[in-house]
Design a protein around this motif. Structure first.
Motif, PDB file in Angstrom:
ATOM      1  N   GLU A   1      41.836  45.999  37.972  1.00 22.12           N
ATOM      2  CA  GLU A   1      40.795  45.065  38.935  1.00 22.12           C
ATOM      3  C   GLU A   1      39.157  45.668  38.366  1.00 22.12           C
ATOM      4  O   GLU A   1      39.108  46.732  38.130  1.00 22.12           O
ATOM      5  CB  GLU A   1      41.353  46.049  40.239  1.00 22.12           C
TER       6      GLU A   1
ATOM      7  N   GLN B   1      36.662  44.994  40.155  1.00 22.51           N
ATOM      8  CA  GLN B   1      35.976  45.852  41.242  1.00 22.51           C
ATOM      9  C   GLN B   1      35.462  47.478  41.599  1.00 22.51           C
ATOM     10  O   GLN B   1      37.071  47.289  41.616  1.00 22.51           O
ATOM     11  CB  GLN B   1      35.516  44.248  42.003  1.00 22.51           C
ATOM     12  N   GLU B   2      34.931  48.346  41.192  1.00 19.75           N
ATOM     13  CA  GLU B   2      35.254  49.545  41.632  1.00 19.75           C
ATOM     14  C   GLU B   2      36.237  49.735  43.109  1.00 19.75           C
ATOM     15  O   GLU B   2      36.333  50.422  42.587  1.00 19.75           O
ATOM     16  CB  GLU B   2      33.646  50.173  41.364  1.00 19.75           C
ATOM     17  N   GLU B   3      34.823  49.147  43.846  1.00 15.81           N
ATOM     18  CA  GLU B   3      35.395  49.398  45.063  1.00 15.81           C
ATOM     19  C   GLU B   3      37.193  49.103  45.744  1.00 15.81           C
ATOM     20  O   GLU B   3      37.987  49.905  46.044  1.00 15.81           O
ATOM     21  CB  GLU B   3      34.648  48.497  45.941  1.00 15.81           C
TER      22      GLU B   3
ATOM     23  N   SER C   1      38.745  49.279  43.217  1.00 15.21           N
ATOM     24  CA  SER C   1      39.895  49.411  42.510  1.00 15.21           C
ATOM     25  C   SER C   1      40.240  50.849  43.332  1.00 15.21           C
ATOM     26  O   SER C   1      41.497  51.444  43.509  1.00 15.21           O
ATOM     27  CB  SER C   1      39.536  49.995  41.268  1.00 15.21           C
ATOM     28  N   PHE C   2      39.041  51.169  43.698  1.00 13.48           N
ATOM     29  CA  PHE C   2      39.279  52.143  44.791  1.00 13.48           C
ATOM     30  C   PHE C   2      40.705  52.190  45.362  1.00 13.48           C
ATOM     31  O   PHE C   2      41.264  53.161  46.361  1.00 13.48           O
ATOM     32  CB  PHE C   2      38.093  52.921  44.869  1.00 13.48           C
TER      33      PHE C   2
ATOM     34  N   ARG D   1      43.573  52.545  44.739  1.00 14.09           N
ATOM     35  CA  ARG D   1      44.594  53.794  44.182  1.00 14.09           C
ATOM     36  C   ARG D   1      44.788  54.502  45.578  1.00 14.09           C
ATOM     37  O   ARG D   1      45.919  54.834  45.788  1.00 14.09           O
ATOM     38  CB  ARG D   1      43.296  54.188  43.549  1.00 14.09           C
TER      39      ARG D   1
ATOM     40  N   ASN E   1      40.393  50.553  36.580  1.00 11.06           N
ATOM     41  CA  ASN E   1      39.240  49.723  37.298  1.00 11.06           C
ATOM     42  C   ASN E   1      38.899  48.505  35.292  1.00 11.06           C
ATOM     43  O   ASN E   1      37.837  49.717  35.036  1.00 11.06           O
ATOM     44  CB  ASN E   1      38.424  50.483  37.684  1.00 11.06           C
ATOM     45  N   LYS E   2      38.993  48.418  35.307  1.00 14.02           N
ATOM     46  CA  LYS E   2      38.130  47.834  33.645  1.00 14.02           C
ATOM     47  C   LYS E   2      38.075  45.701  34.222  1.00 14.02           C
ATOM     48  O   LYS E   2      39.139  45.653  34.482  1.00 14.02           O
ATOM     49  CB  LYS E   2      39.335  48.281  32.793  1.00 14.02           C
TER      50      LYS E   2
ATOM     51  N   GLN F   1      31.378  41.015  46.218  1.00 18.59           N
ATOM     52  CA  GLN F   1      32.884  41.188  46.073  1.00 18.59           C
ATOM     53  C   GLN F   1      33.618  40.039  46.518  1.00 18.59           C
ATOM     54  O   GLN F   1      34.593  39.884  45.678  1.00 18.59           O
ATOM     55  CB  GLN F   1      33.248  42.184  47.164  1.00 18.59           C
TER      56      GLN F   1
END
Length: 187
Positions: free
Chosen positions: A18, A20-22, A24-25, A28, A44-45, A81
């Motif tokens: 994913e 997008q960091e948010e 991806s979080f 998880r 996250n990449k 996003q």
């Protein structure tokens, strides 16, 4: 998609990618909350920067619900996003097959869902990276409506014929979700 797959196939290891960091979080956290963090790992990449070592060797299968609107087409959502998720800003269909070709075993498969109206874009991208369709299924909102999406399985370096399955209908004549559609989201 990873949660459903992990519930149905507890023996497999799933790596989600994913950008997008948010999100991806969130992915998880979903894995942890469903006690699937031993089965699902999230990176996250950007997929174009993923190394084979990041995913512990070449993949057997890649699944994707890629952005489906061409860059510079339609109205771009002001929410970054959502814009990245819907428009080919960081990933287009050609790049998806290019990266898949690099990250997948030589007989691997890619499963995607994509707008039916863009099937020619799918075919061109597949051919460019030596993938061929082995399964197609058109998704309709209801009977007597045009296909909105196509579910595709493409195999790398394959000369198998393509199976075209009967349509998948989302709603029945009473405007209720079909049993088949509902069953797709059950563990």
């Amino acid at each position: 998609m990873p949660l459903i797959l992990a519930y149905r196939h507890s023996e497999i290891k799933i790596t989600g990618i994913e950008i997008q960091e948010e999100l991806s979080f969130c992915a998880r956290q979903n894995s942890i909350n469903h006690k699937l963090d031993k089965t699902i790992s999230i990176i996250n990449k950007d997929i174009k920067n993923i190394l084979i070592s990041d995913i512990n060797g070449k993949a057997d299968i890649i699944i994707s619900n890629p952005p489906y609107k061409k860059k510079n087409s339609g109205r771009l959502n002001p929410n970054t996003q959502k814009a990245i998720a819907r428009h080919e800003i960081t990933l287009d269909i050609d790049l998806l097959f290019k990266c898949s070709s690099r990250l997948i075993h030589k007989q691997g498969r890619v499963y995607i869902i994509f707008p039916a109206e863009r099937i020619s874009d799918l075919i061109l991208a597949m051919e460019s990276y030596k993938f061929s369709p082995v399964y197609l299924r058109f998704v309709h909102i209801k009977k007597n409506t045009g296909a909105r999406r196509v579910i595709l399985c493409a195999a790398k370096n394959s000369n198998k014929t393509c199976t075209v399955s009967p349509p998948l209908y989302i709603y029945n004549s009473e405007n209720k979700l079909t049993n088949e559609y509902i069953s797709m989201f059950k563990p």
